[in-house]
Write a protein that holds these residues in place. Structure first.
Motif, PDB file in Angstrom:
ATOM      1  N   LYS A   1     -21.283 -44.757  -3.905  1.00 35.25           N
ATOM      2  CA  LYS A   1     -21.820 -44.836  -2.550  1.00 35.25           C
ATOM      3  C   LYS A   1     -21.202 -46.030  -1.841  1.00 35.25           C
ATOM      4  CE  LYS A   1     -26.258 -42.692  -3.392  1.00 35.25           C
ATOM      5  NZ  LYS A   1     -27.705 -42.834  -3.258  1.00 35.25           N
ATOM      6  N   ILE A   2     -21.136 -45.936  -0.536  1.00 35.72           N
ATOM      7  CA  ILE A   2     -20.595 -47.015   0.287  1.00 35.72           C
ATOM      8  C   ILE A   2     -21.764 -47.757   0.916  1.00 35.72           C
ATOM      9  CG2 ILE A   2     -19.219 -47.556   2.318  1.00 35.72           C
ATOM     10  CD1 ILE A   2     -17.724 -44.906   1.799  1.00 35.72           C
ATOM     11  N   LYS A   3     -21.713 -49.062   0.866  1.00 36.70           N
ATOM     12  CA  LYS A   3     -22.769 -49.880   1.454  1.00 36.70           C
ATOM     13  C   LYS A   3     -22.289 -50.371   2.817  1.00 36.70           C
ATOM     14  CE  LYS A   3     -25.709 -53.804   0.365  1.00 36.70           C
ATOM     15  NZ  LYS A   3     -26.033 -54.834  -0.617  1.00 36.70           N
ATOM     16  N   PHE A   4     -23.131 -50.198   3.844  1.00 39.31           N
ATOM     17  CA  PHE A   4     -22.784 -50.674   5.180  1.00 39.31           C
ATOM     18  C   PHE A   4     -24.063 -51.049   5.919  1.00 39.31           C
ATOM     19  CE2 PHE A   4     -23.815 -46.289   5.777  1.00 39.31           C
ATOM     20  CZ  PHE A   4     -24.366 -46.213   7.046  1.00 39.31           C
TER      21      PHE A   4
ATOM     22  N   THR B   1     -32.978 -44.569   1.196  1.00 45.33           N
ATOM     23  CA  THR B   1     -31.550 -44.259   1.266  1.00 45.33           C
ATOM     24  C   THR B   1     -31.313 -42.767   1.045  1.00 45.33           C
ATOM     25  OG1 THR B   1     -31.008 -46.458   0.445  1.00 45.33           O
ATOM     26  CG2 THR B   1     -29.299 -44.784   0.245  1.00 45.33           C
ATOM     27  N   GLU B   2     -31.968 -42.196   0.043  1.00 43.32           N
ATOM     28  CA  GLU B   2     -31.816 -40.769  -0.227  1.00 43.32           C
ATOM     29  C   GLU B   2     -32.302 -39.944   0.969  1.00 43.32           C
ATOM     30  OE1 GLU B   2     -33.360 -37.365  -3.384  1.00 43.32           O
ATOM     31  OE2 GLU B   2     -33.931 -39.462  -3.681  1.00 43.32           O
ATOM     32  N   PHE B   3     -33.415 -40.359   1.561  1.00 43.27           N
ATOM     33  CA  PHE B   3     -33.956 -39.667   2.725  1.00 43.27           C
ATOM     34  C   PHE B   3     -32.960 -39.698   3.889  1.00 43.27           C
ATOM     35  CE2 PHE B   3     -36.461 -39.648   6.674  1.00 43.27           C
ATOM     36  CZ  PHE B   3     -37.203 -38.496   6.502  1.00 43.27           C
TER      37      PHE B   3
END
Length: 120
Positions: free
Chosen positions: A25-28, A53-55
């Motif tokens: 996953k990319i964090k931003f 995050t999943e939502f």
């Protein structure tokens, strides 16, 4: 405190399966209004999501599918949705038919028992 190696390993462990390919996953940064966050906090558990995050990931995918609805890329979005809907309908129908068949079998057993008693 976690070291950079531990954080990198932890982030690698949070890899997600996507179309048979494992990807990190990319964090931003994400800026949202407080009302939006309150709504997410209220709804993410009711959607069987384990995290906000999943939502949000599901919401983004849904909105992207909505925007692509008149384009060929729609097949990538709709195919899993249709499969899930169809599976749910079939399971519900299967359960109702199973219950009805059981009730019929019980009634048939009672009728055959009465018929045998009448005719000795």
């Amino acid at each position: 405190m976690e070291s950079k190696v531990q954080k990198a390993k932890k982030n690698a462990d949070i890899a997600e399966e996507n179309d048979g390919v494992t990807a990190e996953k990319i964090k931003f940064p994400l800026y949202v209004f407080p009302e939006t966050m309150k709504t997410v906090d209220i709804l993410y558990k009711s959607d069987n999501c384990s995290s906000r995050t999943e939502f949000m990931e599901k919401a983004i995918r849904f909105y992207c599918g909505y925007l692509l609805q008149n384009k060929p890329e729609l097949v990538d979005y709709l195919a899993p949705q249709i499969a899930t809907l169809t599976e749910g309908i079939v399971k519900g129908t299967e359960q109702r038919l199973s219950r009805a068949m059981f009730k019929i079998a019980v009634e048939l057993g009672a009728i055959t028992h009465m018929l045998a008693a009448v005719h000795d």
